[in-house]
Scaffold this active site. Structure first.
Site, PDB file in Angstrom:
ATOM      1  N   ALA A  13       0.728  -1.318  -0.007  1.00 57.09           N
ATOM      2  CA  ALA A  13       0.110   0.058  -0.060  1.00 57.09           C
ATOM      3  C   ALA A  13       0.861   1.260  -0.170  1.00 57.09           C
ATOM      4  O   ALA A  13       0.124   2.327   0.090  1.00 57.09           O
ATOM      5  CB  ALA A  13      -0.888  -0.160   1.232  1.00 57.09           C
ATOM      6  N   SER A  14       2.051   0.979  -0.218  1.00 51.93           N
ATOM      7  CA  SER A  14       3.069   2.331  -0.201  1.00 51.93           C
ATOM      8  C   SER A  14       2.970   3.073  -1.390  1.00 51.93           C
ATOM      9  O   SER A  14       3.430   4.210  -1.371  1.00 51.93           O
ATOM     10  CB  SER A  14       4.163   1.838   0.068  1.00 51.93           C
ATOM     11  OG  SER A  14       4.903   0.931  -0.687  1.00 51.93           O
ATOM     12  N   ARG A  15       2.577   2.463  -2.443  1.00 54.32           N
ATOM     13  CA  ARG A  15       2.729   3.168  -3.770  1.00 54.32           C
ATOM     14  C   ARG A  15       1.596   2.543  -4.722  1.00 54.32           C
ATOM     15  O   ARG A  15       1.027   1.803  -4.265  1.00 54.32           O
ATOM     16  CB  ARG A  15       4.100   2.917  -4.473  1.00 54.32           C
ATOM     17  CG  ARG A  15       5.484   3.222  -3.674  1.00 54.32           C
ATOM     18  CD  ARG A  15       6.466   2.886  -4.443  1.00 54.32           C
ATOM     19  NE  ARG A  15       7.059   1.511  -4.361  1.00 54.32           N
ATOM     20  CZ  ARG A  15       7.531   0.779  -5.089  1.00 54.32           C
ATOM     21  NH1 ARG A  15       7.228   1.188  -6.469  1.00 54.32           N
ATOM     22  NH2 ARG A  15       7.951  -0.455  -4.932  1.00 54.32           N
ATOM     23  N   THR A  37       7.354  -2.825   2.541  1.00 55.71           N
ATOM     24  CA  THR A  37       8.479  -3.501   2.654  1.00 55.71           C
ATOM     25  C   THR A  37       9.418  -2.975   3.786  1.00 55.71           C
ATOM     26  O   THR A  37      10.287  -3.829   4.210  1.00 55.71           O
ATOM     27  CB  THR A  37       9.262  -3.882   1.312  1.00 55.71           C
ATOM     28  OG1 THR A  37       9.753  -2.787   0.697  1.00 55.71           O
ATOM     29  CG2 THR A  37       8.545  -4.871   0.463  1.00 55.71           C
ATOM     30  N   ASP A  59       7.102  -8.242   4.251  1.00 59.40           N
ATOM     31  CA  ASP A  59       7.894  -8.931   3.001  1.00 59.40           C
ATOM     32  C   ASP A  59       7.036  -9.882   2.737  1.00 59.40           C
ATOM     33  O   ASP A  59       7.348 -11.083   3.381  1.00 59.40           O
ATOM     34  CB  ASP A  59       9.240  -8.996   3.389  1.00 59.40           C
ATOM     35  CG  ASP A  59       9.876  -9.541   2.034  1.00 59.40           C
ATOM     36  OD1 ASP A  59       9.211 -10.025   1.208  1.00 59.40           O
ATOM     37  OD2 ASP A  59      11.287  -9.633   1.940  1.00 59.40           O
ATOM     38  N   ASN A  86      -2.376  -7.246  -3.003  1.00 61.63           N
ATOM     39  CA  ASN A  86      -2.078  -6.286  -4.025  1.00 61.63           C
ATOM     40  C   ASN A  86      -0.385  -6.475  -4.316  1.00 61.63           C
ATOM     41  O   ASN A  86       0.224  -6.152  -5.391  1.00 61.63           O
ATOM     42  CB  ASN A  86      -2.553  -4.929  -3.680  1.00 61.63           C
ATOM     43  CG  ASN A  86      -1.810  -3.801  -4.598  1.00 61.63           C
ATOM     44  OD1 ASN A  86      -2.259  -3.670  -5.667  1.00 61.63           O
ATOM     45  ND2 ASN A  86      -0.653  -3.378  -3.886  1.00 61.63           N
ATOM     46  N   TYR A 151       6.128 -13.589 -14.872  1.00 62.80           N
ATOM     47  CA  TYR A 151       4.819 -12.860 -14.273  1.00 62.80           C
ATOM     48  C   TYR A 151       3.488 -13.361 -14.591  1.00 62.80           C
ATOM     49  O   TYR A 151       2.527 -13.448 -13.681  1.00 62.80           O
ATOM     50  CB  TYR A 151       5.255 -11.249 -14.684  1.00 62.80           C
ATOM     51  CG  TYR A 151       4.302 -10.445 -14.204  1.00 62.80           C
ATOM     52  CD1 TYR A 151       3.975  -9.920 -13.023  1.00 62.80           C
ATOM     53  CD2 TYR A 151       3.226  -9.686 -15.267  1.00 62.80           C
ATOM     54  CE1 TYR A 151       3.048  -8.838 -12.447  1.00 62.80           C
ATOM     55  CE2 TYR A 151       2.180  -8.862 -14.493  1.00 62.80           C
ATOM     56  CZ  TYR A 151       2.135  -8.269 -13.363  1.00 62.80           C
ATOM     57  OH  TYR A 151       1.393  -7.550 -13.056  1.00 62.80           O
ATOM     58  N   LYS A 155       0.540 -14.545 -12.436  1.00 67.09           N
ATOM     59  CA  LYS A 155      -0.821 -14.157 -12.246  1.00 67.09           C
ATOM     60  C   LYS A 155      -1.966 -15.119 -12.712  1.00 67.09           C
ATOM     61  O   LYS A 155      -3.058 -15.186 -12.238  1.00 67.09           O
ATOM     62  CB  LYS A 155      -0.968 -12.721 -13.085  1.00 67.09           C
ATOM     63  CG  LYS A 155       0.051 -11.577 -12.669  1.00 67.09           C
ATOM     64  CD  LYS A 155      -0.440 -11.186 -11.196  1.00 67.09           C
ATOM     65  CE  LYS A 155       0.337  -9.882 -10.851  1.00 67.09           C
ATOM     66  NZ  LYS A 155      -0.179  -9.399  -9.450  1.00 67.09           N
TER      67      LYS A 155
HETATM   68  P1  NAP Z   1       4.161  -0.690  -7.818  1.00 66.58           P
HETATM   69  O1  NAP Z   1       3.944   0.851  -7.635  1.00 66.58           O
HETATM   70  O2  NAP Z   1       5.416  -1.223  -8.136  1.00 66.58           O
HETATM   71  O3  NAP Z   1       4.221  -1.133  -6.142  1.00 66.58           O
HETATM   72  C1  NAP Z   1       4.437  -2.105  -5.526  1.00 66.58           C
HETATM   73  C2  NAP Z   1       4.094  -2.457  -4.256  1.00 66.58           C
HETATM   74  O4  NAP Z   1       3.954  -3.661  -3.736  1.00 66.58           O
HETATM   75  C3  NAP Z   1       4.714  -1.522  -3.270  1.00 66.58           C
HETATM   76  O5  NAP Z   1       3.870  -1.124  -2.152  1.00 66.58           O
HETATM   77  C4  NAP Z   1       5.595  -2.355  -2.978  1.00 66.58           C
HETATM   78  O6  NAP Z   1       6.479  -2.182  -1.591  1.00 66.58           O
HETATM   79  C5  NAP Z   1       4.992  -3.795  -2.634  1.00 66.58           C
HETATM   80  N1  NAP Z   1       6.019  -5.176  -2.702  1.00 66.58           N
HETATM   81  C6  NAP Z   1       6.872  -5.242  -3.464  1.00 66.58           C
HETATM   82  N2  NAP Z   1       7.519  -6.393  -3.114  1.00 66.58           N
HETATM   83  C7  NAP Z   1       7.073  -6.604  -2.026  1.00 66.58           C
HETATM   84  C8  NAP Z   1       7.162  -7.862  -1.056  1.00 66.58           C
HETATM   85  N3  NAP Z   1       8.003  -8.697  -1.335  1.00 66.58           N
HETATM   86  N4  NAP Z   1       6.431  -7.741  -0.105  1.00 66.58           N
HETATM   87  C9  NAP Z   1       5.348  -7.227   0.186  1.00 66.58           C
HETATM   88  N5  NAP Z   1       5.093  -6.037  -0.727  1.00 66.58           N
HETATM   89  C10 NAP Z   1       6.089  -5.745  -1.672  1.00 66.58           C
HETATM   90  O7  NAP Z   1       3.029  -1.796  -8.537  1.00 66.58           O
HETATM   91  P2  NAP Z   1       1.658  -1.289  -8.847  1.00 66.58           P
HETATM   92  O8  NAP Z   1       1.787  -1.044 -10.377  1.00 66.58           O
HETATM   93  O9  NAP Z   1       1.093  -0.262  -7.992  1.00 66.58           O
HETATM   94  O10 NAP Z   1       1.146  -2.751  -8.917  1.00 66.58           O
HETATM   95  C11 NAP Z   1       0.219  -3.384  -7.847  1.00 66.58           C
HETATM   96  C12 NAP Z   1      -0.236  -4.653  -8.253  1.00 66.58           C
HETATM   97  O11 NAP Z   1      -0.966  -4.455  -9.519  1.00 66.58           O
HETATM   98  C13 NAP Z   1       0.681  -5.868  -8.460  1.00 66.58           C
HETATM   99  O12 NAP Z   1       0.204  -6.886  -8.005  1.00 66.58           O
HETATM  100  C14 NAP Z   1       0.772  -5.747 -10.178  1.00 66.58           C
HETATM  101  O13 NAP Z   1       1.275  -7.024 -10.593  1.00 66.58           O
HETATM  102  C15 NAP Z   1      -0.683  -5.477 -10.551  1.00 66.58           C
HETATM  103  N6  NAP Z   1      -0.622  -4.766 -11.747  1.00 66.58           N
HETATM  104  C16 NAP Z   1      -0.112  -3.647 -12.195  1.00 66.58           C
HETATM  105  C17 NAP Z   1      -0.130  -3.220 -13.467  1.00 66.58           C
HETATM  106  C18 NAP Z   1       0.192  -1.803 -13.913  1.00 66.58           C
HETATM  107  O14 NAP Z   1       0.162  -1.565 -15.210  1.00 66.58           O
HETATM  108  N7  NAP Z   1       0.885  -1.127 -12.981  1.00 66.58           N
HETATM  109  C19 NAP Z   1      -0.957  -3.964 -14.406  1.00 66.58           C
HETATM  110  C20 NAP Z   1      -1.442  -5.029 -13.957  1.00 66.58           C
HETATM  111  C21 NAP Z   1      -1.344  -5.502 -12.737  1.00 66.58           C
HETATM  112  P3  NAP Z   1       7.431  -1.029  -1.238  1.00 66.58           P
HETATM  113  O15 NAP Z   1       7.050   0.331  -1.815  1.00 66.58           O
HETATM  114  O16 NAP Z   1       7.900  -1.213   0.123  1.00 66.58           O
HETATM  115  O17 NAP Z   1       8.541  -1.562  -2.317  1.00 66.58           O
END
Ligand code: NAP
Length: 244
Positions: A13-15, A37, A59, A86, A151, A155
């Protein structure tokens, strides 16, 4: 916190999408525990959610970290009846070049992490005879995506897991669904070049990238009482990029 306020746990939920989901669930009246994390990330989540939530370090790759999270939650604020899985990562590479580490890290985070976090919340949901789980998948789980076999495998498995667990727990008032985002503007897609973005947008009938809020709205609906007759489903939020 009032007794009738439900606790929602949102991983990652940080980003990006997770941050938006956490904010949206607060707007909908949940007490939200959001994870990052790092402790600094967790503190920042706690500050931004204020009285309506809390930040915790997690984590999902680490059993001890997951154990510590739930030990802490049992003390305060309590175990969640809403879980949004998420947290997710990419480590893209063509199969011929993909390292074991790139494969394993992605599967261990996106799939095994979901097992680690989901199992501990089930008992409380079974006892309450009510629960909501939403797993964040991806449009590429159905479409496939060259350079992302790790990936996409993770998924696709998340969606299969969703359908199976939905059947296990449905009789206890627990629903479990997936939301599959298309291309969303977050750190995960920030490394794409302008040319790659334009090429991608040419395939999106609605003509824009999704926002994190577009995804959060679908999650907020699925965890609400209004979605009580939907389970085992994957809702696509992708601007028409893929129509099942
Ligand atoms: P993001 O901006 O890269 O953020 C990833 C988040 O996951 C961050 O809060 C990160 O924490 C956390 N994280 C990473 N590794 C982790 C671990 N080992 N344990 C716990 N938390 C962890 O990603 P996003 O784009 O928002 O994606 C969120 C979800 O949507 C993901 O499941 C992704 O596969 C899915 N998704 C995204 C897209 C897209 O276009 N963006 C498309 C389809 C699906 P830190 O900040 O502490 O690193």
């Amino acid at each position: 916190m009032r007794d009738d306020v439900k606790i929602a746990l949102v991983t990652g939920a940080s980003r990006g999408i997770g941050r938006s989901i956490a904010t949206k669930l607060v707007e909908h009246g949940y007490f939200v525990v959001g994870t990052a994390t790092t402790q600094a990330g967790a503190d920042e989540i706690g500050e931004s959610l204020g009285d309506a939530g809390a930040g915790r370090q997690l984590d999902v790759q680490d059993d001890a970290s997951v154990g510590a999270l739930f030990t802490g939650l049992r003390d305060a604020p309590g175990m969640p009846l809403v879980l949004v899985n998420n947290a997710g990562i990419t480590r893209d590479n063509l199969m011929l070049r993909m390292s074991v580490d790139e494969w394993t890290t992605v599967v261990d985070t996106n799939l095994n992490g979901l097992f680690r976090v989901t199992k501990p919340v089930l008992r409380g949901m079974l006892r309450a005879r009510w629960g909501r789980i939403v797993n964040v998948s991806s449009v590429v789980a159905r479409m496939g995506s060259p350079g992302q076999s790790n990936y996409v495998a993770s998924k696709s498995a998340v969606e299969g897991f969703t359908r199976s667990l939905a059947q296990e727990v449905a009789s206890r008032g627990i629903t479990i669904n997936a939301v599959a985002p298309g291309f969303v503007a977050t750190d995960m897609t920030a490394e794409l070049t302008e040319a790659q973005i334009q090429q991608m947008l040419s395939r999106v009938p609605l003509g824009r990238m999704g926002s994190a809020e577009d995804i959060a709205e679908a999650v907020a609906f699925l965890v609400s009482d209004k979605a009580g007759y939907i389970t085992g489903e994957t809702i696509h939020v992708n601007g028409g990029l893929y129509m099942a």
